[in-house]
Write an enzyme that holds these catalytic residues in place. Structure first.
Site, short mmCIF file in Angstrom:
data_model
loop_
_atom_site.label_atom_id
_atom_site.label_comp_id
_atom_site.label_asym_id
_atom_site.label_seq_id
_atom_site.Cartn_x
_atom_site.Cartn_y
_atom_site.Cartn_z
N GLY A 141 -32.67 -26.16 35.40
CA GLY A 141 -32.43 -24.68 34.75
C GLY A 141 -34.25 -23.89 35.79
O GLY A 141 -34.93 -24.64 36.57
N GLY A 142 -34.29 -22.81 35.16
CA GLY A 142 -35.30 -21.79 36.22
C GLY A 142 -36.77 -22.84 35.57
O GLY A 142 -37.01 -22.22 36.48
N MET A 143 -36.78 -23.24 34.77
CA MET A 143 -38.14 -23.57 34.65
C MET A 143 -38.51 -25.29 34.61
O MET A 143 -39.61 -25.40 34.40
CB MET A 143 -38.62 -22.45 33.67
CG MET A 143 -39.02 -21.86 32.89
SD MET A 143 -39.71 -21.42 31.79
CE MET A 143 -41.27 -20.86 31.87
N ALA A 144 -37.52 -26.12 34.60
CA ALA A 144 -37.75 -27.28 34.88
C ALA A 144 -36.10 -27.88 34.72
O ALA A 144 -35.18 -27.73 34.95
CB ALA A 144 -37.53 -27.29 33.14
N ASP A 147 -32.79 -19.22 22.78
CA ASP A 147 -31.52 -19.31 23.56
C ASP A 147 -30.36 -20.24 23.30
O ASP A 147 -30.28 -21.41 24.16
CB ASP A 147 -32.12 -19.87 25.14
CG ASP A 147 -31.80 -20.14 26.39
OD1 ASP A 147 -30.58 -19.65 26.56
OD2 ASP A 147 -32.22 -20.65 27.08
N ILE A 150 -29.98 -35.11 35.85
CA ILE A 150 -28.87 -34.20 34.89
C ILE A 150 -28.71 -33.08 34.62
O ILE A 150 -28.46 -32.69 34.10
CB ILE A 150 -28.73 -35.25 33.42
CG1 ILE A 150 -30.31 -35.11 32.55
CG2 ILE A 150 -28.59 -36.51 33.79
CD1 ILE A 150 -29.69 -36.25 32.03
N GLY A 151 -29.94 -32.04 35.26
CA GLY A 151 -30.37 -31.04 34.26
C GLY A 151 -30.84 -30.00 35.41
O GLY A 151 -31.83 -31.10 35.68
N VAL A 157 -34.23 -31.95 34.87
CA VAL A 157 -33.90 -33.13 32.66
C VAL A 157 -33.46 -34.32 34.55
O VAL A 157 -32.58 -34.09 35.07
CB VAL A 157 -32.69 -32.38 31.87
CG1 VAL A 157 -33.13 -33.40 31.38
CG2 VAL A 157 -34.08 -30.96 31.15
#
Length: 409
Positions: A22-25, A135, A19-20, A27
């Site tokens: 990012g640059g590090m993870a 952030d 569902i999501g 979700v």
């Protein structure tokens, strides 16, 4: 970013879908059979010596974030590590993010205040616990309800007072469009970077655009370091000069020229006309009222003391008793509260089963908190358990995130 966990199991959680990202993870939405509930799981890949060091730091900081308890901060349920990954289990909020609700059109100040002020209070609370978010952006503001924002992604925080965090000076963390100038320069940051980030979000809500727009992230950050933002009234003349001054102070390039604390920033915003906000809806603007208390005129015919649910206008008459319990009914517990907020969104709004007590005294009505989970507030001031405050017609009572108007003939 490593393997795709969709359809697999991590710990006791059955991963369903991404569902999501990012640059590090990444979700995922997941199901927890033991408690029959949906959760969100953030999976972080970390391998090698640098990965092990990252996990050690992240583990410490995850514990600190999990200790945060605030109705506008996403709840962390669990943390674990297996197979070279770390994962955080969080509350699942299906309502999407604030980013998905931005259309490029300016919002009205009362609507923006409904979201910005609670997020600011959540950040002020985090700062009081020694945590800086770093952030703050619309994509990290989840919408539990149209008028209930929840701040997420504290996974990249900095612990104030710790020499080591996940990142060090010279390493940028966050989203360039919402960077503070000190973030853009790769310098050490403190709580004032969150003030800047929240001011950027408010600017965007009220104008439909960012304070700095450029062809690239690099150009945007350079402009932020050397230029002042376009005054928001030049984009949206409906913004008052006083509100513009507050926003521009929050966007000051020099951290020392900004508000010294998030509390001071939010206090100034709260003093602006319309800052009580109103629940967002699809109702045409001409049919909406400017404030919650403006609804009282059409409700004044109702007899006796009562509470009015903002947004719906539902009127809840108070029984003729010396003590009136306000909360949510529980089928396993009797008797039920005298004023049941469950049918009015009390569960989603964080109303406790035994939330507050209204006390009828010879001097008038008093409001007391019953050690509720998410607090009771009178006109924005938190009510301490055992220290009841006097009520007057038109007062705003907030139980969790459900706002009521007290009215007495």
């Amino acid at each position: 970013m490593g393997r795709n966990w969709s359809g697999r199991t991590i710990g006791n959680y059955q991963i369903v879908e991404e569902i999501g990202r990012g640059g590090m993870a990444v979700v995922y939405r997941a199901y927890q059979p033991q408690l029959d509930r949906w959760v969100a799981i953030k999976v972080l890949q970390a391998t090698g010596a640098s990965g092990r060091e990252f996990l050690a730091r992240f583990r410490r900081e995850a514990r600190a974030v999990a200790a945060l308890r605030h109705p506008n901060i996403l709840t962390i349920h669990d943390y674990g590590e297996e197979g070279g990954i770390a994962y955080i289990v969080m509350e699942y909020i299906p309502g999407g993010t604030l980013k998905s609700r931005l259309t490029g059109q300016p919002w009205r100040w009362p609507d923006a205040a409904t979201l910005i002020i609670p997020v600011g209070r959540a950040l002020a609370y985090a700062h009081s616990q020694g945590i800086v978010h770093r952030d703050v952006k619309p994509a990290n503001i989840l919408m539990a309800r149209p008028d209930w924002p929840v701040l997420a992604d504290f996974g990249l925080v900095k612990l104030i007072g710790h020499q080591k965090g996940i990142t060090q000076p010279g390493v940028t963390i966050g989203t360039p469009a919402y960077f503070s100038p000190e973030q853009a320069a790769g310098e050490e940051v403190d709580h004032r970077t969150d003030i800047y980030g929240l001011a950027v979000v408010l600017y965007e809500l009220l104008t439909g655009r960012l304070p700095f727009e450029a062809e690239s992230s690099t150009e945007m950050m350079i402009r932020r370091l050397h230029e002042d933002p376009l005054p928001p009234r030049q984009v949206n003349p409906a913004i008052t000069p006083q509100l513009e001054a507050i926003i521009l102070r929050g966007l000051a390039r020099d951290p020392n020229a900004r508000y010294s604390t998030m509390d001071h920033f939010i206090e100034d915003l709260s003093r602006q006309p319309g800052a009580t906000g109103r629940p967002l809806s699809s109702t045409p603007p001409a049919e909406q009222t400017g404030s919650a208390t403006a609804r009282l005129g059409s409700l004044s015919a109702a007899p006796g003391p009562r509470l009015v649910v903002t947004g719906t206008g539902a009127t809840l008459l108070l029984p003729q008793r010396e003590q009136v319990l306000v909360g949510r009914s529980d089928p396993h517990v009797t008797p039920p509260p005298d004023v049941d907020l469950g049918p009015h969104g009390g569960g989603r709004a964080g109303v406790s089963r035994r939330h507050a007590m209204l006390i009828s005294s010879p001097e008038g009505w008093l409001l007391d908190d019953l050690h509720s989970t998410n607090g009771t507030f009178l006109n924005g001031v938190q009510v301490a358990p055992g220290q009841p405050l006097p009520l007057h017609t038109g007062d705003l009572i907030r139980c969790g995130q459900l706002t009521l108007i007290f009215y007495e003939e």
